[in-house]
Design an enzyme around this catalytic site. Sequence first.
Site, PDB file in Angstrom:
ATOM      1  N   PRO A 190       4.913  18.144  -1.181  1.00  0.00           N
ATOM      2  CA  PRO A 190       5.760  18.412  -0.006  1.00  0.00           C
ATOM      3  C   PRO A 190       6.939  19.337  -0.327  1.00  0.00           C
ATOM      4  O   PRO A 190       7.317  20.158   0.506  1.00  0.00           O
ATOM      5  CB  PRO A 190       6.233  17.018   0.413  1.00  0.00           C
ATOM      6  CG  PRO A 190       5.134  16.114  -0.050  1.00  0.00           C
ATOM      7  CD  PRO A 190       4.616  16.711  -1.323  1.00  0.00           C
ATOM      8  N   ALA A 246       6.990  21.396  -3.062  1.00  0.00           N
ATOM      9  CA  ALA A 246       6.555  22.434  -4.007  1.00  0.00           C
ATOM     10  C   ALA A 246       5.260  23.048  -3.484  1.00  0.00           C
ATOM     11  O   ALA A 246       4.172  22.594  -3.793  1.00  0.00           O
ATOM     12  CB  ALA A 246       6.345  21.837  -5.397  1.00  0.00           C
ATOM     13  N   GLY A 247       5.423  24.062  -2.622  1.00  0.00           N
ATOM     14  CA  GLY A 247       4.271  24.791  -2.092  1.00  0.00           C
ATOM     15  C   GLY A 247       4.247  26.160  -2.743  1.00  0.00           C
ATOM     16  O   GLY A 247       3.771  26.324  -3.867  1.00  0.00           O
ATOM     17  N   ILE A 250      -4.379  18.890  -0.455  1.00  0.00           N
ATOM     18  CA  ILE A 250      -5.354  19.080  -1.540  1.00  0.00           C
ATOM     19  C   ILE A 250      -6.773  19.078  -0.955  1.00  0.00           C
ATOM     20  O   ILE A 250      -7.245  18.054  -0.438  1.00  0.00           O
ATOM     21  CB  ILE A 250      -5.201  17.983  -2.627  1.00  0.00           C
ATOM     22  CG1 ILE A 250      -3.730  17.884  -3.084  1.00  0.00           C
ATOM     23  CG2 ILE A 250      -6.140  18.267  -3.793  1.00  0.00           C
ATOM     24  CD1 ILE A 250      -3.112  19.173  -3.617  1.00  0.00           C
ATOM     25  N   GLN A 288     -13.500  55.545  23.891  1.00  0.00           N
ATOM     26  CA  GLN A 288     -12.672  55.874  22.719  1.00  0.00           C
ATOM     27  C   GLN A 288     -11.811  54.687  22.271  1.00  0.00           C
ATOM     28  O   GLN A 288     -11.612  54.470  21.068  1.00  0.00           O
ATOM     29  CB  GLN A 288     -11.783  57.070  23.036  1.00  0.00           C
ATOM     30  CG  GLN A 288     -11.176  57.666  21.780  1.00  0.00           C
ATOM     31  CD  GLN A 288     -10.305  58.858  22.077  1.00  0.00           C
ATOM     32  OE1 GLN A 288      -9.377  58.767  22.893  1.00  0.00           O
ATOM     33  NE2 GLN A 288     -10.582  59.969  21.434  1.00  0.00           N
ATOM     34  N   GLN A 307     -11.463  40.977  20.600  1.00  0.00           N
ATOM     35  CA  GLN A 307     -11.088  41.871  21.712  1.00  0.00           C
ATOM     36  C   GLN A 307     -12.302  42.640  22.226  1.00  0.00           C
ATOM     37  O   GLN A 307     -12.489  42.792  23.426  1.00  0.00           O
ATOM     38  CB  GLN A 307      -9.996  42.842  21.213  1.00  0.00           C
ATOM     39  CG  GLN A 307      -9.196  43.483  22.320  1.00  0.00           C
ATOM     40  CD  GLN A 307      -8.409  42.448  23.123  1.00  0.00           C
ATOM     41  OE1 GLN A 307      -8.147  41.340  22.662  1.00  0.00           O
ATOM     42  NE2 GLN A 307      -8.073  42.788  24.346  1.00  0.00           N
ATOM     43  N   GLU A 323      -3.992  29.884  -1.798  1.00  0.00           N
ATOM     44  CA  GLU A 323      -4.035  30.653  -3.058  1.00  0.00           C
ATOM     45  C   GLU A 323      -2.855  31.622  -3.145  1.00  0.00           C
ATOM     46  O   GLU A 323      -2.987  32.716  -3.701  1.00  0.00           O
ATOM     47  CB  GLU A 323      -5.353  31.438  -3.184  1.00  0.00           C
ATOM     48  CG  GLU A 323      -6.590  30.614  -2.983  1.00  0.00           C
ATOM     49  CD  GLU A 323      -7.260  30.137  -4.258  1.00  0.00           C
ATOM     50  OE1 GLU A 323      -6.853  30.571  -5.352  1.00  0.00           O
ATOM     51  OE2 GLU A 323      -8.170  29.303  -4.151  1.00  0.00           O
ATOM     52  N   SER A 335       0.800  35.529   1.778  1.00  0.00           N
ATOM     53  CA  SER A 335       1.060  36.982   1.743  1.00  0.00           C
ATOM     54  C   SER A 335       2.456  37.279   1.197  1.00  0.00           C
ATOM     55  O   SER A 335       2.645  38.223   0.427  1.00  0.00           O
ATOM     56  CB  SER A 335       0.941  37.564   3.154  1.00  0.00           C
ATOM     57  OG  SER A 335      -0.401  37.553   3.574  1.00  0.00           O
ATOM     58  N   GLU A 336       3.431  36.452   1.599  1.00  0.00           N
ATOM     59  CA  GLU A 336       4.804  36.705   1.136  1.00  0.00           C
ATOM     60  C   GLU A 336       4.890  36.548  -0.383  1.00  0.00           C
ATOM     61  O   GLU A 336       5.587  37.309  -1.061  1.00  0.00           O
ATOM     62  CB  GLU A 336       5.785  35.736   1.826  1.00  0.00           C
ATOM     63  CG  GLU A 336       5.992  35.982   3.314  1.00  0.00           C
ATOM     64  CD  GLU A 336       4.790  35.580   4.157  1.00  0.00           C
ATOM     65  OE1 GLU A 336       4.019  34.699   3.728  1.00  0.00           O
ATOM     66  OE2 GLU A 336       4.606  36.164   5.244  1.00  0.00           O
TER      67      GLU A 336
HETATM   68  C1  LIG Z   1      -6.420  24.627   4.054  1.00  0.00           C
HETATM   69  C2  LIG Z   1      -5.535  24.526   2.849  1.00  0.00           C
HETATM   70  C3  LIG Z   1      -6.082  24.142   1.637  1.00  0.00           C
HETATM   71  C4  LIG Z   1      -5.263  23.982   0.518  1.00  0.00           C
HETATM   72  N1  LIG Z   1      -5.826  23.538  -0.646  1.00  0.00           N
HETATM   73  C5  LIG Z   1      -5.020  23.304  -1.708  1.00  0.00           C
HETATM   74  C6  LIG Z   1      -5.551  22.720  -2.902  1.00  0.00           C
HETATM   75  O1  LIG Z   1      -6.748  22.445  -2.996  1.00  0.00           O
HETATM   76  N2  LIG Z   1      -4.703  22.472  -3.922  1.00  0.00           N
HETATM   77  C7  LIG Z   1      -3.372  22.756  -3.869  1.00  0.00           C
HETATM   78  O2  LIG Z   1      -2.679  22.495  -4.838  1.00  0.00           O
HETATM   79  N3  LIG Z   1      -2.832  23.313  -2.744  1.00  0.00           N
HETATM   80  C8  LIG Z   1      -3.619  23.583  -1.668  1.00  0.00           C
HETATM   81  N4  LIG Z   1      -3.095  24.105  -0.518  1.00  0.00           N
HETATM   82  C9  LIG Z   1      -1.670  24.391  -0.461  1.00  0.00           C
HETATM   83  C10 LIG Z   1      -1.333  25.873  -0.411  1.00  0.00           C
HETATM   84  O3  LIG Z   1      -1.490  26.445  -1.669  1.00  0.00           O
HETATM   85  C11 LIG Z   1       0.085  25.960   0.145  1.00  0.00           C
HETATM   86  O4  LIG Z   1       0.024  25.630   1.519  1.00  0.00           O
HETATM   87  C12 LIG Z   1       0.698  27.319  -0.053  1.00  0.00           C
HETATM   88  O5  LIG Z   1       0.948  27.567  -1.411  1.00  0.00           O
HETATM   89  C13 LIG Z   1       2.003  27.472   0.726  1.00  0.00           C
HETATM   90  O6  LIG Z   1       2.857  26.393   0.485  1.00  0.00           O
HETATM   91  P1  LIG Z   1       3.521  25.608   1.742  1.00  0.00           P
HETATM   92  O7  LIG Z   1       2.456  25.308   2.708  1.00  0.00           O
HETATM   93  O8  LIG Z   1       4.327  24.502   1.202  1.00  0.00           O
HETATM   94  O9  LIG Z   1       4.463  26.674   2.427  1.00  0.00           O
HETATM   95  P2  LIG Z   1       5.966  27.035   2.011  1.00  0.00           P
HETATM   96  O10 LIG Z   1       6.044  27.282   0.554  1.00  0.00           O
HETATM   97  O11 LIG Z   1       6.882  26.024   2.602  1.00  0.00           O
HETATM   98  O12 LIG Z   1       6.142  28.410   2.757  1.00  0.00           O
HETATM   99  C14 LIG Z   1       6.286  28.481   4.186  1.00  0.00           C
HETATM  100  C15 LIG Z   1       6.338  29.951   4.574  1.00  0.00           C
HETATM  101  O13 LIG Z   1       7.462  30.583   3.933  1.00  0.00           O
HETATM  102  C16 LIG Z   1       7.034  31.665   3.142  1.00  0.00           C
HETATM  103  N5  LIG Z   1       7.859  31.723   1.940  1.00  0.00           N
HETATM  104  C17 LIG Z   1       8.005  30.759   0.997  1.00  0.00           C
HETATM  105  N6  LIG Z   1       8.835  31.177   0.019  1.00  0.00           N
HETATM  106  C18 LIG Z   1       9.202  32.451   0.362  1.00  0.00           C
HETATM  107  C19 LIG Z   1      10.028  33.442  -0.256  1.00  0.00           C
HETATM  108  N7  LIG Z   1      10.633  33.233  -1.430  1.00  0.00           N
HETATM  109  N8  LIG Z   1      10.178  34.623   0.378  1.00  0.00           N
HETATM  110  C20 LIG Z   1       9.556  34.865   1.568  1.00  0.00           C
HETATM  111  N9  LIG Z   1       8.771  33.977   2.190  1.00  0.00           N
HETATM  112  C21 LIG Z   1       8.582  32.787   1.585  1.00  0.00           C
HETATM  113  C22 LIG Z   1       5.577  31.370   2.814  1.00  0.00           C
HETATM  114  O14 LIG Z   1       4.879  32.568   2.519  1.00  0.00           O
HETATM  115  C23 LIG Z   1       5.111  30.735   4.111  1.00  0.00           C
HETATM  116  O15 LIG Z   1       4.821  31.750   5.039  1.00  0.00           O
HETATM  117  C24 LIG Z   1      -3.883  24.281   0.601  1.00  0.00           C
HETATM  118  C25 LIG Z   1      -3.346  24.685   1.826  1.00  0.00           C
HETATM  119  C26 LIG Z   1      -4.140  24.809   2.945  1.00  0.00           C
HETATM  120  C27 LIG Z   1      -3.517  25.225   4.238  1.00  0.00           C
END
Ligand SMILES: Cc1cc2nc3c(=O)[nH]c(=O)nc-3n(C[C@H](O)[C@H](O)[C@H](O)COP(=O)(O)OP(=O)(O)OC[C@H]3O[C@@H](n4cnc5c(N)ncnc54)[C@H](O)[C@@H]3O)c2cc1C
Length: 380
Positions: free
Chosen positions: A128, A130-131, A157, A280, A337, A364, A367-368
Amino acid sequence: MQLDINPDLAEMRPTVRRFVTEQLEPMALQIDALGEVPAQVLGALQAQGYLGMRLPANLGGAEADLSTYCLVMEELGRSHRVFTLMLDASSGLTPIAIARFGTEEQKARYVPGLADGSQRASFGLTEPDAGSDAAALRTRAKKVEGGWSISGMKHYISGAHRADVVMVLAVTDPALKARGGITAFLVDRGTPGMEITRTDKTIGSDPIQISEIRFEDCVVGDAAVLGAVGQGFAIAMGSLVSGRMGVSAACIGTADRLLEIAIDYAKTRTTFGQPLSERQAIQWMLADSATELALARSLAYETLRRIDAGEDTGSAPSMVKLFCSEMVGRIADRAVQILGGAGLIRGVHVERFYRDVRHYRIGEGSSEIQRMLIARDILR
Ligand SMILES: Cc1cc2nc3c(=O)[nH]c(=O)nc-3n(C[C@H](O)[C@H](O)[C@H](O)COP(=O)(O)OP(=O)(O)OC[C@H]3O[C@@H](n4cnc5c(N)ncnc54)[C@H](O)[C@@H]3O)c2cc1C
């Protein structure tokens, strides 16, 4: 235009496409309706030798290079995202990490079952708090007599509710964190103290589910450590490069199929007395999609070639993942579309792809985060 990385892969592609079209495609549209993947899919992938294809031959794999794996990923991506995830589960982050860093005992215990699909593995990094900032992990593993006690929480996960083993990243030295203070553990299903506390469906196809896992004084033996103590963050980040290339290949395959569907529809749908393909406005959408797809292929294939040649590719895999995941989103949007209402009916290919491709800009590394890695590399 069909590029290929080398003549061997060009020769292999029609075989893979025929397999996907004839054996998997008939099941692709049933998957959402059933809410699960028909059991025959796993058997078909295994019979074709695609499950575990990147794993060592002596452990049941085929030792395919990343380019070959990505070719199969691309062709599966033309049909259904679930098929690409099944390939990834058998040959992706956790299986590759075990094959590369595992002890002989760990390899013998897990890899053959992952290679033949009889076992499933999940990759437990995200929490929660650490994304994107993966180094901010809070899950702790404390040394106890003969092993480690893990406490904390993982979420999002993939496939954890069905996994036989989860590779769990936990902090073993809070002072060092990502610089040698995070360790990878292989935690088997049913280990006391580990519990799947919720499972959610996501925007895409029904069977793709993500789980929350709680660890409360979950004790594992020293033999559960993957690699060396403190090496976990490097193992996880190292695995992500091939993961990003695999995701990119799936994006390319899906974009290819979407463009094909949009072209067919534009040629056959008549409005105001003429096929859409004569307009076109429609031609430009198709031209933009074809151009972006060709660019994505060139960048991805060149990067794969360099990775397989052992070259240092710097931030190129991030560029590939960034471009491919955004490209397929734009191509899916244009396909909807062009098809008009016919692209919005629940369950048709275009509608399903449109929902499924939204994942690619988040998982994985979003984009950011890819932009951050590219900028860090070019500003060094
Ligand atoms: C369908 C699905 C499957 C997944 N499977 C796995 C898995 O098997 N194992 C696993 O470990 N994880 C898994 N994940 C987790 C996934 O890797 C994370 O959701 C992802 O890394 C983003 O973390 P977060 O969702 O906490 O978003 P956050 O880190 O909270 O980010 C929220 C938004 O802010 C942007 N952001 C964050 N930091 C910055 C910055 N410094 N500058 C600019 N923008 C920023 C992000 O790009 C995003 O748009 C999965 C996620 C999904 C949706």
